[in-house]
Design a protein around this motif. Structure first.
Motif, PDB file in Angstrom:
ATOM      1  N   ARG A   3      29.066  46.015  27.831  1.00  0.00           N
ATOM      2  CA  ARG A   3      29.052  46.599  29.283  1.00  0.00           C
ATOM      3  C   ARG A   3      29.312  46.070  30.149  1.00  0.00           C
ATOM      4  O   ARG A   3      28.883  44.688  30.724  1.00  0.00           O
ATOM      5  CB  ARG A   3      27.539  47.119  29.323  1.00  0.00           C
ATOM      6  CG  ARG A   3      26.903  47.766  28.449  1.00  0.00           C
ATOM      7  CD  ARG A   3      27.399  49.506  28.100  1.00  0.00           C
ATOM      8  NE  ARG A   3      26.777  49.985  27.077  1.00  0.00           N
ATOM      9  CZ  ARG A   3      27.313  49.998  25.817  1.00  0.00           C
ATOM     10  NH1 ARG A   3      28.306  49.268  25.468  1.00  0.00           N
ATOM     11  NH2 ARG A   3      26.632  50.653  25.008  1.00  0.00           N
ATOM     12  N   LEU A  19      26.431  48.317  33.808  1.00  0.00           N
ATOM     13  CA  LEU A  19      26.909  49.809  34.344  1.00  0.00           C
ATOM     14  C   LEU A  19      27.390  50.575  32.915  1.00  0.00           C
ATOM     15  O   LEU A  19      28.314  50.201  32.206  1.00  0.00           O
ATOM     16  CB  LEU A  19      28.285  49.711  35.118  1.00  0.00           C
ATOM     17  CG  LEU A  19      28.132  49.371  36.571  1.00  0.00           C
ATOM     18  CD1 LEU A  19      29.733  49.573  37.271  1.00  0.00           C
ATOM     19  CD2 LEU A  19      27.090  50.046  37.333  1.00  0.00           C
ATOM     20  N   ASP A  64      29.420  53.339  30.744  1.00  0.00           N
ATOM     21  CA  ASP A  64      30.928  53.838  31.022  1.00  0.00           C
ATOM     22  C   ASP A  64      30.941  54.901  31.946  1.00  0.00           C
ATOM     23  O   ASP A  64      31.933  55.141  32.614  1.00  0.00           O
ATOM     24  CB  ASP A  64      31.414  54.204  29.397  1.00  0.00           C
ATOM     25  CG  ASP A  64      32.453  53.138  28.763  1.00  0.00           C
ATOM     26  OD1 ASP A  64      32.213  52.125  29.233  1.00  0.00           O
ATOM     27  OD2 ASP A  64      32.840  53.593  28.035  1.00  0.00           O
ATOM     28  N   SER A  65      29.889  55.960  31.718  1.00  0.00           N
ATOM     29  CA  SER A  65      30.125  57.125  32.776  1.00  0.00           C
ATOM     30  C   SER A  65      30.164  56.587  34.061  1.00  0.00           C
ATOM     31  O   SER A  65      30.815  57.204  34.894  1.00  0.00           O
ATOM     32  CB  SER A  65      28.799  58.062  32.510  1.00  0.00           C
ATOM     33  OG  SER A  65      27.593  57.486  32.311  1.00  0.00           O
ATOM     34  N   GLU A  66      29.442  55.557  34.398  1.00  0.00           N
ATOM     35  CA  GLU A  66      29.124  55.212  35.811  1.00  0.00           C
ATOM     36  C   GLU A  66      30.558  54.540  36.406  1.00  0.00           C
ATOM     37  O   GLU A  66      31.041  54.699  37.414  1.00  0.00           O
ATOM     38  CB  GLU A  66      28.047  54.090  35.934  1.00  0.00           C
ATOM     39  CG  GLU A  66      27.870  53.596  37.417  1.00  0.00           C
ATOM     40  CD  GLU A  66      27.471  54.863  38.301  1.00  0.00           C
ATOM     41  OE1 GLU A  66      26.966  55.835  37.968  1.00  0.00           O
ATOM     42  OE2 GLU A  66      27.650  54.547  39.648  1.00  0.00           O
ATOM     43  N   ARG A  99      33.425  55.253  34.989  1.00  0.00           N
ATOM     44  CA  ARG A  99      34.476  56.361  35.298  1.00  0.00           C
ATOM     45  C   ARG A  99      34.070  57.005  36.932  1.00  0.00           C
ATOM     46  O   ARG A  99      35.104  57.510  37.320  1.00  0.00           O
ATOM     47  CB  ARG A  99      34.285  57.248  34.293  1.00  0.00           C
ATOM     48  CG  ARG A  99      35.317  56.940  32.937  1.00  0.00           C
ATOM     49  CD  ARG A  99      35.535  58.408  32.005  1.00  0.00           C
ATOM     50  NE  ARG A  99      34.370  58.924  31.584  1.00  0.00           N
ATOM     51  CZ  ARG A  99      33.872  58.407  30.509  1.00  0.00           C
ATOM     52  NH1 ARG A  99      34.317  57.304  29.802  1.00  0.00           N
ATOM     53  NH2 ARG A  99      32.708  58.695  29.776  1.00  0.00           N
ATOM     54  N   LYS A 100      33.057  57.110  37.116  1.00  0.00           N
ATOM     55  CA  LYS A 100      32.604  57.755  38.331  1.00  0.00           C
ATOM     56  C   LYS A 100      32.912  57.104  39.527  1.00  0.00           C
ATOM     57  O   LYS A 100      33.652  57.731  40.388  1.00  0.00           O
ATOM     58  CB  LYS A 100      31.023  58.236  38.330  1.00  0.00           C
ATOM     59  CG  LYS A 100      30.681  59.005  39.250  1.00  0.00           C
ATOM     60  CD  LYS A 100      29.023  59.360  39.227  1.00  0.00           C
ATOM     61  CE  LYS A 100      28.275  59.359  40.464  1.00  0.00           C
ATOM     62  NZ  LYS A 100      28.447  60.692  41.017  1.00  0.00           N
ATOM     63  N   VAL A 101      32.995  55.815  39.310  1.00  0.00           N
ATOM     64  CA  VAL A 101      33.307  54.817  40.402  1.00  0.00           C
ATOM     65  C   VAL A 101      35.037  55.132  40.604  1.00  0.00           C
ATOM     66  O   VAL A 101      35.633  55.257  41.745  1.00  0.00           O
ATOM     67  CB  VAL A 101      32.986  53.407  40.466  1.00  0.00           C
ATOM     68  CG1 VAL A 101      33.767  52.586  41.223  1.00  0.00           C
ATOM     69  CG2 VAL A 101      31.219  53.139  40.389  1.00  0.00           C
ATOM     70  N   SER A 123      34.888  56.600  44.130  1.00  0.00           N
ATOM     71  CA  SER A 123      34.597  55.780  45.299  1.00  0.00           C
ATOM     72  C   SER A 123      35.495  55.444  46.234  1.00  0.00           C
ATOM     73  O   SER A 123      36.555  55.609  46.096  1.00  0.00           O
ATOM     74  CB  SER A 123      34.112  54.384  44.456  1.00  0.00           C
ATOM     75  OG  SER A 123      33.821  53.534  45.495  1.00  0.00           O
ATOM     76  N   VAL A 131      33.991  46.543  39.871  1.00  0.00           N
ATOM     77  CA  VAL A 131      33.820  47.575  38.780  1.00  0.00           C
ATOM     78  C   VAL A 131      35.078  47.153  37.828  1.00  0.00           C
ATOM     79  O   VAL A 131      34.964  46.933  36.759  1.00  0.00           O
ATOM     80  CB  VAL A 131      33.842  48.840  38.934  1.00  0.00           C
ATOM     81  CG1 VAL A 131      33.811  49.853  37.954  1.00  0.00           C
ATOM     82  CG2 VAL A 131      32.338  48.925  39.617  1.00  0.00           C
TER      83      VAL A 131
END
Ligand SMILES: [Zn+2]
Length: 561
Positions: free
Chosen positions: A141, A149, A151-153, A155-157, A161, A170
């Motif tokens: 991770r 973090l 994986d989904s987080e 990707r979100k960044v 961001s 990240v």
């Protein structure tokens, strides 16, 4: 130029040798037939068992089902590894077989068995090393500020961001898996090369291509042509994307670094456009649309849908695939359909695989050849049928209302074009890196990786970076020397589409749609599906399109844009 006399002599010698062969032929061909019949009796049930176990494990996700799947795979591998059987196959292959269908079956079987002839001890080492690395990937991770973090987080960044420092942190964290697996990966590469050498190949990359009826020279020639034809369209598309990404983060285009893109490798098109295709698909019955579409072009898939497992449930694989269980028409799709643009694409894609299967390859075809010609041809067909999901004209022709068709078309077209261009440049990096990795594993691989990224993806390397970033790409471990086939599938898709537009629809390939035209299905059945595996991939491409596989049709899809 040959003189008449020379031609006569050549013809005479040919006839004489035919005669010699003719004398030996009945016994030779009987021997080949016997091998094929025994192969079918032993291996066919094992292949069906593997396919069923694979299906069940992916639907249920249960440990015991995964165990059954592994056992089934081991049984099949054992049968194909059998030394005595391989010795007989080798002897049969050396015979001059004149029956084309028999000779082709022996050729295909030879490559299938050859792959499994690596000494058992070495094979075990290989499997356990690859598994260990795969596991390291699974449990890894990204950690930022001492916090994990998911994986989904990550990707979100990357997607949202606006903070370059946060993005960089990240990105760095997501690459850290490279350092974790680097040593094991280098050892795996060494073992793979050793295995290749025991089978008489220069290195593992050469072997993998050979097992798939390809050579490095042939694939590189194609990729050089592709590079030439996509460089400028890619540069233009990237300039457009870069301007949007820079604006989003409040930096200059010159300041853009790998962490400003929407995925860690810049292998996908960043989502930077206005119209949201999901809004349209939210109200669409994706399965009905697929059924209507495929039935309309004369390739109905209702029976496939009926056997398939199509919706989310606990434990089930989150991905999608299509499988031909028995080469007798039991074809199924696993998916997790929700009404959005991604699943529209994916279902059209998987059902493209489904129509190119024993559903439409004649039952009279021998079992060994009753499958797609090559992984690249089935990927190509699936990709060809997937493309119209980004077209409002297609949706409207299918009876789906689109509020802003012009906006939808513009966004959809740009998305598709960017996606194809970006993917093609990324595949250049993967192909050339893997070739070099196995040819010379002791070179400075970190530098090689970034040199290729800068040259083909035109992305700037981070200043002073010396890290094994190549090792953070799991495909190098789990699907080695394979990536280029996806790209070649795209070339095949464009080439077949242009042939259909020209010969079947007599329409502009830029706007040609297949909706409601059964002659498209007729063409696919006759020129693409029916030959099964009787022809190698390039012969099939020529048979279907009149030309060997090349990048011209793919490049023409971007001309003037
Ligand atoms: Zn596919």
């Amino acid at each position: 130029m040959l003189s008449i006399a020379t031609i006569a002599i050549v013809a005479f010698i040919a006839a004489a040798s035919l005669n010699l062969n003719a004398q030996a032929r009945p016994a030779d061909e009987a021997r080949a037939r016997k091998f094929i019949a025994e192969h079918e009796a032993r291996v066919r049930p094992l292949e069906k068992a593997v396919n069923l176990a694979w299906w069940t494990a992916n639907v249920s996700g249960k440990d015991e089902d995964f165990k059954t799947k592994e056992q089934a795979q081991n049984k099949l591998d054992e049968a194909l590894a059998d030394n005595e059987r391989f010795a007989e196959l080798k002897a049969v292959k050396a015979l001059k077989l004149r029956d084309r269908l028999i000779a082709r079956q022996i050729e295909v079987l030879y490559l299938t068995y050859l792959e499994k002839q690596v000494p058992a001890g070495l094979l075990r080492q290989l499997t356990s090393k690859a598994n260990a690395i795969e596991q390291a990937f699974n449990v890894f991770r990204a950690r930022v500020d001492n916090k994990e973090l998911p994986d989904s987080e990550v990707r979100k960044v990357f997607k949202e961001s606006k903070d370059s420092a946060r993005r960089k942190a990240v990105w760095d964290a997501s690459k850290a898996v490279g350092a974790v697996v680097e040593r094991d990966l280098r050892e795996l590469v060494g073992l793979r090369n050793e295995a290749a050498r025991t089978l008489g190949f220069r290195d593992y990359h050469v072997m993998q291509l050979h097992l798939n009826e390809q050579t490095q020279e042939q694939v590189l020639k194609l990729f050089d042509q592709l590079d030439e034809l996509t460089r400028e369209p890619f540069r233009r598309a990237k300039a457009d994307i870069d301007a949007k990404l820079a604006k989003h983060c409040g930096v200059t285009v010159d300041d853009l670094r790998p962490w400003h893109y929407h995925d860690p490798f810049f292998q996908e098109a960043p989502a930077v456009y206005d119209a949201d295709l999901d809004v349209v698909y939210a109200g669409v019955d994706i399965l009905k649309l697929c059924k209507d579409y495929y039935a309309g072009i004369g390739l109905p898939i209702d029976d496939v849908i009926a056997r398939s497992d199509l919706y989310e449930k606990p434990g089930k694989s989150p991905h999608a695939f299509c499988t031909d269980i028995d080469r007798e028409g039991d074809v199924r799709v696993l998916a997790n359909v929700v009404p959005n643009e991604y699943w529209m694409n994916t279902m059209l894609h998987e059902l493209g695989h489904a129509v190119y299967s024993s559903k439409n390859i004649p039952r009279a075809m021998p079992y060994v050849l009753r499958a797609e010609a090559h992984i690249l041809t089935t990927e190509g067909v699936a990709m060809m049928f997937e493309r119209p999901a980004r077209s409002a004209d297609w949706l409207q022709k299918m009876g789906v209302p689109v509020a802003d068709p012009k906006g939808f078309n513009e966004t959809g077209e740009k998305m598709l074009r960017n996606q194809l261009l970006i993917f093609s440049r990324w595949c250049q990096v993967m192909l050339r890196f893997e070739k070099e990795l196995y040819a010379n594993p002791n070179q400075d691989l970190n530098a090689l990786w970034w040199d290729l990224v800068e040259k083909y993806q035109m992305m700037k390397r981070p200043e002073g970076r010396h890290a094994p970033d190549y090792a953070s790409k799991i495909h190098i471990v789990v699907a080695p020397a394979y990536y280029h086939n996806y790209m070649m599938g795209q070339l095949f898709a464009s080439q077949v589409h242009r042939t259909i537009a020209r010969k079947v629809l007599k329409a502009d390939p830029g706007t040609a749609l297949y909706v409601g035209n059964t002659s498209v299905g007729e063409f696919m059945k006759k020129r693409v599906f029916a030959p099964g595996k009787t022809m190698p991939w390039n012969a099939l491409t020529k048979f279907a399109t009149g030309e060997e596989l090349n990048a011209k049709a793919f490049a023409a899809d971007f001309q003037g844009k």
